[in-house]
Design an enzyme around this catalytic site. Structure first.
Site, PDB file in Angstrom:
ATOM      1  N   ALA A  76      65.356 -26.968 -60.826  1.00  0.00           N
ATOM      2  CA  ALA A  76      64.963 -26.123 -59.727  1.00  0.00           C
ATOM      3  C   ALA A  76      63.675 -25.054 -60.145  1.00  0.00           C
ATOM      4  CB  ALA A  76      65.704 -25.565 -58.868  1.00  0.00           C
ATOM      5  N   HIS A 112      71.900 -22.576 -58.053  1.00  0.00           N
ATOM      6  CA  HIS A 112      72.760 -21.810 -58.927  1.00  0.00           C
ATOM      7  C   HIS A 112      72.845 -20.161 -58.674  1.00  0.00           C
ATOM      8  CE1 HIS A 112      74.775 -24.704 -61.671  1.00  0.00           C
ATOM      9  NE2 HIS A 112      73.707 -25.600 -61.412  1.00  0.00           N
ATOM     10  N   ASP A 118      78.683 -26.571 -62.257  1.00  0.00           N
ATOM     11  CA  ASP A 118      78.240 -27.920 -62.831  1.00  0.00           C
ATOM     12  C   ASP A 118      79.534 -27.910 -63.825  1.00  0.00           C
ATOM     13  OD1 ASP A 118      75.701 -28.165 -61.950  1.00  0.00           O
ATOM     14  OD2 ASP A 118      74.762 -27.252 -63.817  1.00  0.00           O
ATOM     15  N   SER A 171      66.709 -22.420 -57.025  1.00  0.00           N
ATOM     16  CA  SER A 171      67.940 -22.912 -57.727  1.00  0.00           C
ATOM     17  C   SER A 171      69.167 -22.650 -56.845  1.00  0.00           C
ATOM     18  CB  SER A 171      68.009 -22.590 -59.018  1.00  0.00           C
ATOM     19  OG  SER A 171      69.308 -22.945 -59.573  1.00  0.00           O
ATOM     20  N   GLU A 209      73.325 -36.117 -59.243  1.00  0.00           N
ATOM     21  CA  GLU A 209      73.909 -35.182 -60.377  1.00  0.00           C
ATOM     22  C   GLU A 209      75.562 -35.230 -59.979  1.00  0.00           C
ATOM     23  OE1 GLU A 209      72.348 -31.172 -60.427  1.00  0.00           O
ATOM     24  OE2 GLU A 209      70.395 -31.840 -61.343  1.00  0.00           O
ATOM     25  N   TRP A 240      77.883 -34.188 -61.770  1.00  0.00           N
ATOM     26  CA  TRP A 240      78.469 -32.746 -62.172  1.00  0.00           C
ATOM     27  C   TRP A 240      78.239 -31.598 -61.367  1.00  0.00           C
ATOM     28  CZ3 TRP A 240      74.140 -35.348 -64.070  1.00  0.00           C
ATOM     29  CH2 TRP A 240      72.731 -34.646 -64.281  1.00  0.00           C
ATOM     30  N   HIS A 241      77.449 -31.610 -60.514  1.00  0.00           N
ATOM     31  CA  HIS A 241      76.916 -30.446 -59.612  1.00  0.00           C
ATOM     32  C   HIS A 241      77.648 -30.396 -58.309  1.00  0.00           C
ATOM     33  CE1 HIS A 241      73.602 -27.601 -58.472  1.00  0.00           C
ATOM     34  NE2 HIS A 241      74.054 -27.789 -57.404  1.00  0.00           N
ATOM     35  N   GLN A 251      66.660 -18.636 -64.524  1.00  0.00           N
ATOM     36  CA  GLN A 251      66.149 -19.945 -64.057  1.00  0.00           C
ATOM     37  C   GLN A 251      64.880 -20.106 -64.506  1.00  0.00           C
ATOM     38  OE1 GLN A 251      68.071 -22.253 -62.810  1.00  0.00           O
ATOM     39  NE2 GLN A 251      66.512 -23.756 -62.494  1.00  0.00           N
TER      40      GLN A 251
HETATM   41 ZN   LIG Z   1      73.773 -27.764 -61.430  1.00  0.00          ZN
END
Ligand SMILES: [Zn+2]
Length: 271
Positions: A178, A185, A192, A183, A238, A240-241, A157
């Site tokens: 982020a 993630h 995603d 983040s 977002e 897609w997240h 990240q």
């Molecule tokens: Zn994402």
């Protein structure tokens, strides 16, 4: 005798009126600062911030004031940050005020079945099982949900964010990426996705997006950064997240039409 009765009736009337007026005065002049205390997730130490935020946002409800301030959005992103509690729990929260330790690697990271990824993606076991089931069920109905990003380490990240800053500058980079440690993630609970045909940032235009909108929560996933909630999540929309929070919390969040940030300060942080 008759005269006495005639006097008592107006006296009672007068007393009643006085009482009503006094009660109504008392209600209208209740200490306005006291009303924050009626909200279940009120925090004494934030009283001054509630008052300031209320002055800046006179149209928000008392509950919204307490919720927003508890999330931290009365202050600039990345100010007053602290390490997030509940590490390794599916309801753990990271946003621009709560970060993960630099050395945090979630327990039970497992590789997602490559049938449903663009190669070598990892998730926390529980989220991985839920995702594979969801992707399998979608496939049966003719939809392709593919993971293009999942777990990302702190150092990965860091590289991503630094590249974005070099390209767009800090201010713009902060709206879509982020900072390392912040983040979602890094939790291993996030995917995603794309549909293999369109780039992930056009996912909103796909039939798969419509399918996810209808079904993701049944598998424990939520759209983490919805449209119209940018001020609360601190991120651009977002499509897609998706974040894994388990079926119960996911369905609760969808039904209440709130973000994970709001859900967290209302139902998780203090319980
Ligand atoms: Zn994402």
């Amino acid at each position: 005798m008759k005269k006495r009765k005639q006097m008592i009736t107006p006296l009672i009337f007068l007393l009643s009126i006085t009482f009503l007026l006094m009660t109504s005065y008392k209600n209208n002049h209740k200490d306005p600062l006291d009303r924050f205390k009626t909200v279940s997730h009120y925090k004494q130490e934030k009283q001054n911030r509630y008052e300031d935020y209320q002055r800046q946002n006179p149209n928000l409800s008392t509950e919204e004031i307490v919720t927003h301030v508890n999330i931290g959005i009365d202050q600039a992103p990345y100010t007053n940050t602290m390490q997030t509690p509940f590490l390794n729990k599916i309801y753990l929260l990271t946003n621009k005020y709560l970060y993960l330790p630099e050395n945090y690697i979630p327990n039970e990271l497992e590789r997602v079945d490559d049938t449903y990824t663009n190669g070598n993606k990892q998730l926390v076991k529980e989220a991985k099982i839920a995702f594979e089931q969801m992707a399998y069920d979608a496939k049966k109905e003719g939809y392709t949900i593919r993971v293009v990003s999942a777990y990302r380490s702190y150092s990965y990240q860091q590289v991503l964010y630094q590249n974005y800053v070099l390209k767009d500058g800090i201010e713009k980079a902060d709206t879509y990426s982020a900072r390392p440690g912040f983040s979602e993630h890094q939790t291993g609970l996030v995917i995603d996705v794309d549909n293999k045909e369109k780039d992930f940032n056009h996912f909103e235009l796909t039939e798969e997006f419509t399918w996810m909108k209808k079904n993701a929560s049944k598998y424990g996933f939520i759209l983490r950064y919805p449209k119209g909630k940018e001020k609360i999540t601190g991120y651009n929309y977002e499509a897609w997240h998706y974040r894994y929070v388990g079926k119960k919390i996911a369905q609760d969040i969808v039904q209440k039409d709130i973000t994970l940030d709001e859900y967290y300060v209302k139902y998780i942080e203090n319980n």
